[in-house]
Scaffold this motif. Sequence first.
Motif, short mmCIF file in Angstrom:
data_model
loop_
_atom_site.label_atom_id
_atom_site.label_comp_id
_atom_site.label_asym_id
_atom_site.label_seq_id
_atom_site.Cartn_x
_atom_site.Cartn_y
_atom_site.Cartn_z
N PHE A 45 0.81 -1.21 0.00
CA PHE A 45 0.00 0.00 0.00
C PHE A 45 0.85 1.27 0.00
O PHE A 45 0.60 2.19 -0.77
N GLU A 46 1.85 1.33 0.85
CA GLU A 46 2.67 2.54 0.92
C GLU A 46 3.45 2.78 -0.38
O GLU A 46 3.46 3.91 -0.87
N PRO A 47 4.08 1.76 -0.97
CA PRO A 47 4.71 2.01 -2.28
C PRO A 47 3.69 2.43 -3.35
O PRO A 47 4.01 3.23 -4.23
N GLY A 48 2.48 1.92 -3.27
CA GLY A 48 1.45 2.30 -4.23
C GLY A 48 1.06 3.76 -4.09
O GLY A 48 0.87 4.46 -5.09
N THR A 49 0.92 4.24 -2.85
CA THR A 49 0.59 5.65 -2.67
C THR A 49 1.76 6.54 -3.09
O THR A 49 1.54 7.60 -3.67
N ASN A 50 2.98 6.10 -2.84
CA ASN A 50 4.14 6.87 -3.31
C ASN A 50 4.17 6.92 -4.84
O ASN A 50 4.53 7.94 -5.43
N LEU A 51 3.77 5.83 -5.48
CA LEU A 51 3.68 5.81 -6.94
C LEU A 51 2.62 6.79 -7.43
O LEU A 51 2.84 7.50 -8.42
N MET A 52 1.50 6.87 -6.72
CA MET A 52 0.46 7.83 -7.11
C MET A 52 0.96 9.26 -6.96
O MET A 52 0.66 10.12 -7.80
N TYR A 53 1.73 9.54 -5.91
CA TYR A 53 2.31 10.87 -5.75
C TYR A 53 3.29 11.17 -6.90
O TYR A 53 3.31 12.28 -7.42
N ILE A 90 -4.34 17.34 -8.36
CA ILE A 90 -4.91 17.44 -7.01
C ILE A 90 -5.73 16.19 -6.70
O ILE A 90 -5.68 15.66 -5.59
N PHE A 91 -6.48 15.70 -7.68
CA PHE A 91 -7.29 14.51 -7.49
C PHE A 91 -6.41 13.32 -7.11
O PHE A 91 -6.73 12.57 -6.18
N LEU A 92 -5.31 13.10 -7.82
CA LEU A 92 -4.42 11.98 -7.50
C LEU A 92 -3.86 12.10 -6.09
O LEU A 92 -3.81 11.11 -5.34
N VAL A 93 -3.44 13.28 -5.71
CA VAL A 93 -2.86 13.47 -4.38
C VAL A 93 -3.92 13.27 -3.30
O VAL A 93 -3.68 12.61 -2.28
N VAL A 94 -5.12 13.80 -3.52
CA VAL A 94 -6.19 13.66 -2.53
C VAL A 94 -6.62 12.20 -2.40
O VAL A 94 -6.82 11.69 -1.29
N VAL A 95 -6.74 11.50 -3.52
CA VAL A 95 -7.14 10.08 -3.46
C VAL A 95 -6.10 9.27 -2.71
O VAL A 95 -6.43 8.44 -1.86
N ALA A 96 -4.83 9.49 -2.98
CA ALA A 96 -3.77 8.76 -2.28
C ALA A 96 -3.80 9.06 -0.78
O ALA A 96 -3.69 8.15 0.05
N THR A 97 -4.00 10.31 -0.43
CA THR A 97 -4.02 10.70 0.98
C THR A 97 -5.25 10.13 1.69
O THR A 97 -5.14 9.62 2.82
N GLN A 100 -4.89 6.39 2.16
CA GLN A 100 -3.90 6.10 3.20
C GLN A 100 -4.50 6.34 4.58
O GLN A 100 -4.30 5.53 5.49
N SER A 101 -5.26 7.40 4.75
CA SER A 101 -5.87 7.66 6.06
C SER A 101 -7.05 6.74 6.32
O SER A 101 -7.31 6.35 7.46
N PHE A 102 -7.77 6.34 5.27
CA PHE A 102 -8.93 5.48 5.44
C PHE A 102 -8.51 4.07 5.88
O PHE A 102 -9.13 3.49 6.76
#
Length: 105
Positions: A45-53, A90-97, A100-102
Amino acid sequence: MREWMFKSRQKLLTAALLLVSAAFAAAQDGAAGIEEANTKVRSYFEPGTNLMYAIGAVLGLVGAVKVFQKWNGGDSDTGKVAAAWFGSCIFLVVVATVLQSFFGV
C-alpha cells in the motif's frame, strides 16, 4: 437388503463427516490465508501511494508545459486547460491521501 442399505448409509455418513472435517480444516487454513493476503496487500500500500504521488508530479510537469505552450500560443482556453491539469494532479494526491488515512496504513 436392509444390511446393504445400512452399510451404504454408514458409508455416506462417513463420507459426509470426512467432507465436513476437510471443510473445517480448509476454513482454518482459509482464515490464515486471508490474514496473509491482508498483510501482503498492506505491505504494497505505501509504495502504491508513493507511486500515485510520483504520477501526480509527472502529470503536473507535463500539464505545466502544455499550459505554457498554450499561453505562449495565445489560445483563449488556457485557463480551462490549466484547471483541468491542476485538478487531475490534485485529485491523485487527494485520493492517495484519503486512501492512506482510510485504511490506516
